[in-house]
Write an enzyme that holds these catalytic residues in place. Sequence first.
Site, PDB file in Angstrom:
ATOM      1  N   ARG A 167       5.247  12.289  -7.615  1.00  0.00           N
ATOM      2  CA  ARG A 167       5.783  10.808  -8.006  1.00  0.00           C
ATOM      3  C   ARG A 167       5.479  10.114  -8.853  1.00  0.00           C
ATOM      4  O   ARG A 167       5.337   9.920 -10.013  1.00  0.00           O
ATOM      5  CB  ARG A 167       7.050  10.107  -7.260  1.00  0.00           C
ATOM      6  CG  ARG A 167       8.055  10.122  -6.412  1.00  0.00           C
ATOM      7  CD  ARG A 167       8.705   9.467  -5.432  1.00  0.00           C
ATOM      8  NE  ARG A 167      10.381   9.280  -5.222  1.00  0.00           N
ATOM      9  CZ  ARG A 167      10.451   9.934  -3.694  1.00  0.00           C
ATOM     10  NH1 ARG A 167       9.456  10.465  -3.653  1.00  0.00           N
ATOM     11  NH2 ARG A 167      11.657  10.263  -3.774  1.00  0.00           N
ATOM     12  N   ILE A 168       4.178  10.391  -7.682  1.00  0.00           N
ATOM     13  CA  ILE A 168       2.790   9.205  -8.903  1.00  0.00           C
ATOM     14  C   ILE A 168       2.575  10.051  -9.986  1.00  0.00           C
ATOM     15  O   ILE A 168       2.248   9.273 -10.753  1.00  0.00           O
ATOM     16  CB  ILE A 168       2.036   8.779  -7.563  1.00  0.00           C
ATOM     17  CG1 ILE A 168       2.910   8.435  -6.601  1.00  0.00           C
ATOM     18  CG2 ILE A 168       0.543   8.192  -7.863  1.00  0.00           C
ATOM     19  CD1 ILE A 168       1.629   7.735  -5.107  1.00  0.00           C
ATOM     20  N   ILE A 248      -7.376   8.935  -7.062  1.00  0.00           N
ATOM     21  CA  ILE A 248      -6.147   8.259  -6.206  1.00  0.00           C
ATOM     22  C   ILE A 248      -5.738   8.587  -5.350  1.00  0.00           C
ATOM     23  O   ILE A 248      -4.775   8.321  -4.723  1.00  0.00           O
ATOM     24  CB  ILE A 248      -5.208   7.293  -7.273  1.00  0.00           C
ATOM     25  CG1 ILE A 248      -4.175   7.838  -8.235  1.00  0.00           C
ATOM     26  CG2 ILE A 248      -6.085   6.524  -8.330  1.00  0.00           C
ATOM     27  CD1 ILE A 248      -3.282   7.575  -8.633  1.00  0.00           C
ATOM     28  N   SER A 249      -6.230   9.868  -4.993  1.00  0.00           N
ATOM     29  CA  SER A 249      -5.578  10.361  -3.811  1.00  0.00           C
ATOM     30  C   SER A 249      -6.319  10.622  -2.433  1.00  0.00           C
ATOM     31  O   SER A 249      -5.619   9.594  -1.628  1.00  0.00           O
ATOM     32  CB  SER A 249      -5.249  12.393  -3.760  1.00  0.00           C
ATOM     33  OG  SER A 249      -7.159  12.650  -4.011  1.00  0.00           O
ATOM     34  N   ARG A 250      -7.356  10.980  -2.157  1.00  0.00           N
ATOM     35  CA  ARG A 250      -8.376  10.946  -1.034  1.00  0.00           C
ATOM     36  C   ARG A 250      -9.069  11.528  -0.944  1.00  0.00           C
ATOM     37  O   ARG A 250      -9.491  12.393  -1.509  1.00  0.00           O
ATOM     38  CB  ARG A 250      -7.275  12.400   0.325  1.00  0.00           C
ATOM     39  CG  ARG A 250      -5.745  11.629   0.393  1.00  0.00           C
ATOM     40  CD  ARG A 250      -6.717  10.382   2.020  1.00  0.00           C
ATOM     41  NE  ARG A 250      -5.197   9.710   2.621  1.00  0.00           N
ATOM     42  CZ  ARG A 250      -3.949   8.447   1.662  1.00  0.00           C
ATOM     43  NH1 ARG A 250      -4.295   8.075   0.438  1.00  0.00           N
ATOM     44  NH2 ARG A 250      -2.972   8.285   2.813  1.00  0.00           N
ATOM     45  N   ASP A 274     -11.012   5.858  -6.293  1.00  0.00           N
ATOM     46  CA  ASP A 274     -10.032   4.466  -5.368  1.00  0.00           C
ATOM     47  C   ASP A 274      -9.794   4.911  -3.516  1.00  0.00           C
ATOM     48  O   ASP A 274     -10.259   4.190  -3.192  1.00  0.00           O
ATOM     49  CB  ASP A 274      -8.926   4.634  -6.077  1.00  0.00           C
ATOM     50  CG  ASP A 274      -8.534   3.241  -5.390  1.00  0.00           C
ATOM     51  OD1 ASP A 274      -6.763   3.074  -4.796  1.00  0.00           O
ATOM     52  OD2 ASP A 274      -8.800   2.470  -4.860  1.00  0.00           O
ATOM     53  N   GLU A 279     -14.167   5.940   4.294  1.00  0.00           N
ATOM     54  CA  GLU A 279     -13.814   4.020   3.488  1.00  0.00           C
ATOM     55  C   GLU A 279     -13.623   3.545   4.333  1.00  0.00           C
ATOM     56  O   GLU A 279     -13.345   3.000   5.680  1.00  0.00           O
ATOM     57  CB  GLU A 279     -12.520   4.176   3.461  1.00  0.00           C
ATOM     58  CG  GLU A 279     -11.897   5.658   1.599  1.00  0.00           C
ATOM     59  CD  GLU A 279     -11.002   5.226   1.539  1.00  0.00           C
ATOM     60  OE1 GLU A 279     -10.046   4.261   2.067  1.00  0.00           O
ATOM     61  OE2 GLU A 279     -10.350   5.859   0.748  1.00  0.00           O
ATOM     62  N   HIS A 298      -9.950   1.824  -2.133  1.00  0.00           N
ATOM     63  CA  HIS A 298      -8.970   1.826  -1.948  1.00  0.00           C
ATOM     64  C   HIS A 298      -7.268   0.846  -2.225  1.00  0.00           C
ATOM     65  O   HIS A 298      -6.336   0.222  -1.824  1.00  0.00           O
ATOM     66  CB  HIS A 298      -8.699   2.599  -0.582  1.00  0.00           C
ATOM     67  CG  HIS A 298      -7.194   3.433  -0.023  1.00  0.00           C
ATOM     68  ND1 HIS A 298      -7.433   4.508   1.007  1.00  0.00           N
ATOM     69  CD2 HIS A 298      -5.918   3.527  -0.621  1.00  0.00           C
ATOM     70  CE1 HIS A 298      -6.395   5.248   0.673  1.00  0.00           C
ATOM     71  NE2 HIS A 298      -5.535   4.305  -0.551  1.00  0.00           N
ATOM     72  N   GLY A 300      -5.086   1.539  -4.204  1.00  0.00           N
ATOM     73  CA  GLY A 300      -3.579   1.922  -4.140  1.00  0.00           C
ATOM     74  C   GLY A 300      -2.627   0.955  -4.537  1.00  0.00           C
ATOM     75  O   GLY A 300      -2.065   1.455  -5.384  1.00  0.00           O
TER      76      GLY A 300
END
Lengths: 334, 327
Positions: A167-168, A248-250, A274, A279, A298, A300
């Site tokens: 989706r993203i 922008i995932s992990r 991000d 973190e 993060h 997000g």
Amino acid sequence: MWAPACIMEEELPWLLVNEVGGIRGILHSHVPFLKKHFHLITMKEFLENRKDVGKKVQAIYLWWHKPVIDKELLQSLPNLKVIANSGVGMDHLDLNLIASFGVKMANAPRAVSSTTADTGMALLLASARRLVEVHNISISPSMDYCEADILGVKVAGATLGIIGMGRIGYKIAVRAKAFEMNILYHNRTRRKVQEEQAVGATYCKKIDSLLQQADFVMLVVSLTPQTHKLIGKRELELMKPTATLINISRGAVVDQEALVAALQTGVIRAAALDVTAPEPLPRDHALLKLKNVIITPHLGIKTDKATYMITEEAVENILAALNGLPLPSEVLPS
Amino acid sequence: MESQELPYVLVDCIGGRLGVYEDHLGFLKKRFHLITMKEYLENKTLLSKKIRAIYVWYHKPAINEELLQSLPNLKVVASAGVGIDHLDLKLLSSYGVKVSNTPFVVSTDTADMGMALMLASSRRLVEGHEMAVSPDTEYFPVDWLGVEVSGATLGIVGMGKIGYKVAERAKAFEMKILYHNRNQRKKEEESAVGAIYCKKIDDLLQQSDFVLLAATLTPQTHKMIGKRELELMKPTATLINISRGLIVDQDALVEALQNKVIKAAALDVTYPEPLPRDHPLLKLKNVIITPHIGSATKKTRWVMMEEMAESIEAGLAGLPIPREVLP
């Protein structure tokens, strides 16, 4: 007839959260909404009275991965029916363990997609145009620079490679198309032809093909054993030396040490992250010192609107589970 | 000598902060004999009759009547970028000098810059980066939030080439787009991006979450955004400027930001550029400033240079000048 508030409250299902407010807790602005539907219990209150409280808890709302769901906790909540996760990533949860206790799980995919896609685009543009660097120059006491040295990379006509077209990832493709970018994507499964055509995206069955052609590589995958350290020395070396990596995932999707080396030696041009592992990063980490790296905390889904929608989506899922109805966004163990 | 046969073109300087790029010299020197202002001033008697064109890069050299009077064979002024507010078109025309700019090539990069600033400001990207790399950071607080771009309302003031490209991009973020322009755009153009015309700028200012300035600087748009306009904006709104610093009443902007009349500003342009180092805009946490880099990508700057060279060559050959700007 007058009904004491405490009786009214006790009829509401009991919802366990880690904490309210503070640096990690449920946002204060969400509490009134949650209290409309649930009797809120914090971990602190639970731990003070495990036996009595434990029996009553029917649902958990995970906020930024807390409370930690382990066997001990699950065993002490015999009437737990559902765990709702804030956000879409579920890599911090042992899905099989939770399922073995007959507990349903849900995440919040609808609320996160647009906002996270926006974060990806914000990072792509900021990196391409060296925004942090030039802002710092603009406000510096000396303004000692040469324009020729701070030129950015043109985004229009450049190639964006999206790794993970869920989706993203798809929302990123929609945005990138408006920026006149060429779009390649790599995904576990190929998207429908109409979906590809709508954004002008070309499928790369082999990730190598994407890495070799992209000017911007954006990571939008879930963290799984298969995607752990997906981007390592080999993958970075396949990328163009003029390319930018955006994550922008992990953090764990990238071999961070390999990334540092690649950035230091010009194997790739720049990175915008991000997410990192951990973190925040330790304060002496090499990534913090590199000129060609933008790191964000993060971001997000960190907007008023998105965070509120996440809570709304979580409540929807919890209420469905407690009423024996299908969950709008149930997550099943693989 | 071969280089003496090449036309003499005046530039401000080469290299340094804002001079002609070293990377561009190879291309330019194949076509022109470049003379810097310094060289010209040192040898006016010899050089003044030879100079037939001026290559204006970063609005320099400044062209006044004195300069025009001393360059009797000047035919063409090629200006980098689209804005020509730094040139006195009537004056140049009175000396029979033709002018060109580079209006098309800058549009996408400048529109991208507008989007970059809007996203960076709304999501607190610069602040966030500082937090992420600061030696004092121990954790990232979860109640540290930005503002949503997707689905928000964008008001574009000035819907020319650049403004329209901004609208195309914003549409993909599911933004509601309002615009104010000297003239209303064609219906098909409006529907393609879902943009709604606001004949009165007030309507746009009152409804927008983001106000983006993409207008040309003219006597009519000078200080177009002042105290009154800022007060019409929502207190949650952000002002983005990718046009010219003078379109905004800067003192009024400082006050509005300090008193939370508006939420934030992101400025690629100021007046002057750069701002004095003690200017309040440099200290405000809710302001992002970039050093007029709207079109500052390697590719675009190269094309701008090529286009300017082309315009000069055409003008000197007596041919129609591509991208001529008429007074």
